[in-house]
Scaffold this active site. Structure first.
Site, short mmCIF file in Angstrom:
data_model
loop_
_atom_site.label_atom_id
_atom_site.label_comp_id
_atom_site.label_asym_id
_atom_site.label_seq_id
_atom_site.Cartn_x
_atom_site.Cartn_y
_atom_site.Cartn_z
CB SER A 115 6.78 5.15 0.29
OG SER A 115 5.81 4.15 0.20
CD GLU A 230 -2.88 0.46 -0.54
OE1 GLU A 230 -2.18 -0.22 0.23
OE2 GLU A 230 -2.45 1.02 -1.56
C1 LIG Z 1 2.89 3.02 -8.95
C2 LIG Z 1 3.23 3.20 -7.50
C3 LIG Z 1 2.52 4.09 -6.75
C4 LIG Z 1 2.83 4.28 -5.39
N1 LIG Z 1 2.12 5.21 -4.66
C5 LIG Z 1 2.44 5.45 -3.38
C6 LIG Z 1 1.78 6.48 -2.63
O1 LIG Z 1 0.89 7.15 -3.14
N2 LIG Z 1 2.17 6.71 -1.36
C7 LIG Z 1 3.14 5.97 -0.75
O2 LIG Z 1 3.40 6.22 0.42
N3 LIG Z 1 3.81 5.01 -1.43
C8 LIG Z 1 3.48 4.72 -2.73
N4 LIG Z 1 4.16 3.76 -3.44
C9 LIG Z 1 5.29 3.09 -2.80
C10 LIG Z 1 5.07 1.62 -2.49
O3 LIG Z 1 4.26 1.45 -1.35
C11 LIG Z 1 6.46 1.03 -2.32
O4 LIG Z 1 7.09 1.08 -3.59
C12 LIG Z 1 6.44 -0.40 -1.83
O5 LIG Z 1 5.96 -0.47 -0.50
C13 LIG Z 1 7.86 -1.04 -1.90
O6 LIG Z 1 8.79 -0.24 -1.30
P1 LIG Z 1 10.14 0.21 -2.05
O7 LIG Z 1 9.76 0.70 -3.40
O8 LIG Z 1 10.88 1.14 -1.14
O9 LIG Z 1 10.96 -1.14 -2.25
P2 LIG Z 1 11.89 -1.86 -1.18
O10 LIG Z 1 11.13 -2.02 0.10
O11 LIG Z 1 13.21 -1.18 -1.14
O12 LIG Z 1 12.05 -3.28 -1.85
C14 LIG Z 1 12.95 -3.52 -2.95
C15 LIG Z 1 12.84 -5.00 -3.32
O13 LIG Z 1 13.27 -5.80 -2.19
C16 LIG Z 1 12.23 -6.71 -1.82
N5 LIG Z 1 12.21 -6.85 -0.35
C17 LIG Z 1 12.23 -5.84 0.56
N6 LIG Z 1 12.15 -6.35 1.82
C18 LIG Z 1 12.07 -7.70 1.69
C19 LIG Z 1 11.96 -8.78 2.61
N7 LIG Z 1 11.90 -8.56 3.95
N8 LIG Z 1 11.90 -10.06 2.13
C20 LIG Z 1 11.93 -10.28 0.78
N9 LIG Z 1 12.04 -9.30 -0.15
C21 LIG Z 1 12.11 -8.02 0.30
C22 LIG Z 1 10.94 -6.09 -2.34
O14 LIG Z 1 9.95 -7.08 -2.57
C23 LIG Z 1 11.41 -5.43 -3.63
O15 LIG Z 1 11.45 -6.39 -4.67
C24 LIG Z 1 3.87 3.54 -4.80
C25 LIG Z 1 4.59 2.62 -5.57
C26 LIG Z 1 4.29 2.46 -6.91
C27 LIG Z 1 5.08 1.47 -7.72
#
Ligand SMILES: Cc1cc2nc3c(=O)[nH]c(=O)nc-3n(C[C@H](O)[C@H](O)[C@H](O)COP(=O)(O)OP(=O)(O)OC[C@H]3O[C@@H](n4cnc5c(N)ncnc54)[C@H](O)[C@@H]3O)c2cc1C
Length: 390
Positions: A115, A230
């Site tokens: 991410s 996963e």
């Molecule tokens: C506790 C925790 C541990 C994590 N650990 C890791 C890790 O070790 N390594 C790593 O690489 N990542 C990690 N992550 C990241 C995780 O994979 C991302 O948080 C996740 O993929 C969502 O991306 P974002 O947070 O950028 O949200 P965004 O993608 O910005 O999304 C924000 C909101 O918009 C919604 N949204 C986005 N696109 C769409 C769409 N096309 N249609 C409808 N709704 C949409 C999402 O559902 C969300 O509600 C972790 C996250 C958490 C919470």
């Protein structure tokens, strides 16, 4: 399957006999488990497995758990659940020999550099650059939400290597030494107060080409295999029998309520959660069967969706029936833990209900958000037409 089950059970007995969990250091136990081929039974002999059906790992884990054996996942979830299977599918023999055993024994812990601030759900739009330079790559960029990066020795990295290719086609996958010059890890504090995840800055980090997993430009395919794995972590958390795993804290909290104070409305909520947890387990079993018949499906998204919903339902239930006392926290210091808090179920079981509830909020985000999983189901299961553009 009968003979294979007998074989793994014999091996499990021999392992437990030679290394009783009560008197063996966890690292020594994991080393012996790897050498007995009981780390990932589907891997070849000599590489932690016995070349058997992957499903038998569940049998191994269940018997080891009953005997009180330690599990490496809380220390090295990404190494065991994601790096191992990814290396098995896409790694070179040299990479497998170098990394599999230390991953399972937790001598080397892993994190996942996928991410980025501008690439979460839309992972393929990531911007971290990998530029070839002789027999190495120079990597520059920023990653975020990197769980356990503050303890990690190595990382799975997805980076953009082909600027002129469409976004999914321009990625390459690497193993990165987290102690290499140019890697900087900064803690990120979560709603729980802890900093279990981090930001990771990569400033011209040199990664030898021998650390590339899969062909140049094929990173997306390798990443999909990491993400599919996963699910293995999820199946352990969901639990193999009724009453185990995800639902356990709700049943334990209910057992604490005196008979005379049990309200019908709470009993109804609990019954619903138990049924949903059962459905989740059956879906998981059905998807394992479908996978064995080689039928790929979107079951992973369904399981992830249900996992988040049931996990949060359980945490909410514990908080509600625990009353005002359950909402208290005893401290809010920023800890950088040595082990994953994972689903929050340990906190709920330990009476640390408020923290367990807060941890559970991440279950609908980490590893794919609920919205994204619903999109996948709408698309691939329900075959709904795409939303009309305004
Ligand atoms: C506790 C925790 C541990 C994590 N650990 C890791 C890790 O070790 N390594 C790593 O690489 N990542 C990690 N992550 C990241 C995780 O994979 C991302 O948080 C996740 O993929 C969502 O991306 P974002 O947070 O950028 O949200 P965004 O993608 O910005 O999304 C924000 C909101 O918009 C919604 N949204 C986005 N696109 C769409 C769409 N096309 N249609 C409808 N709704 C949409 C999402 O559902 C969300 O509600 C972790 C996250 C958490 C919470």
């Amino acid at each position: 399957m009968g003979d294979a089950t007998d074989l793994v059970l014999e091996r499990v007995d021999a392992l437990l006999h030679a290394h009783p969990p009560a008197t063996t250091e966890p690292a020594a136990f994991w080393a012996a488990q790897f050498d007995a081929g009981l780390a990932w039974v589907q891997f070849p002999e000599g590489r932690g497995g016995l070349g058997l059906d992957r499903e038998l790992q569940g049998v191994v884990n269940q018997h080891l758990a009953q005997a009180g054996a330690p599990r490496p996942e809380p220390v090295n979830l990404i190494g065991v659940s994601m790096a191992g299977p990814t290396l098995f599918e896409h790694g070179t023999p040299e990479q497998q020999d170098r990394y599999l055993r230390p991953a399972f024994t937790c001598a080397e812990t892993w994190c996942q550099l996928f991410s980025e601030p501008g690439a979460g759900s839309d992972l393929a739009s990531l911007a971290t650059k990998a530029v070839p330079d002789g027999d190495a790559w120079v990597v520059t960029g920023q990653k975020v939400w990197t769980t356990m990066a503050h303890r990690a020795d190595v990382a799975l990295l997805l980076a953009r290597s082909e600027a002129d290719q469409p976004k999914h086609a321009g990625l390459t996958y690497f193993i990165v030494d987290m102690h290499a010059p140019g890697v900087e890890v900064r803690p990120l504090r979560q709603i729980t107060g802890d900093a279990e995840y981090n930001e990771v800055f990569l400033d011209e980090v040199r990664v030898p080409d021998t650390q590339r997993i899969g062909p140049r430009g094929a990173g997306w395919r390798v990443a999909m295999s990491t993400l599919m794995n996963e699910r293995t972590g999820l199946s352990a958390a969901i639990g193999a029998q009724r009453g185990a795993g995800l639902i356990r804290p709700a049943l334990a909290a209910w057992a604490q309520v005196p008979e005379a104070e049990r309200r019908a409305v709470d009993r109804d909520r609990l019954a619903r959660l138990v049924i949903e947890a059962d459905i989740l387990r059956f879906t998981m079993e059905r998807s394992a069967q479908a996978e064995k018949r080689g039928v790929p499906g979107p079951a992973g998204s369904m399981i992830k969706l249900g996992f988040g919903m049931v996990g949060q339902g359980v945490a909410e239930f514990c908080l509600d029936i625990g009353g005002a006392a359950a909402a208290l926290v005893d401290h809010y210091d920023m800890l950088q833990p040595d082990r994953f808090t994972h689903t929050g179920d340990e906190e709920l079981m330990d009476g640390n209900v408020a923290k367990g509830f807060l941890v559970a909020q991440s279950l609908t985000i980490a590893g794919g958000t609920t919205n994204i999983n619903k999109n996948i189901l709408a698309d691939r299961v329900l075959r709904l037409p795409p939303e009309p553009r305004p």
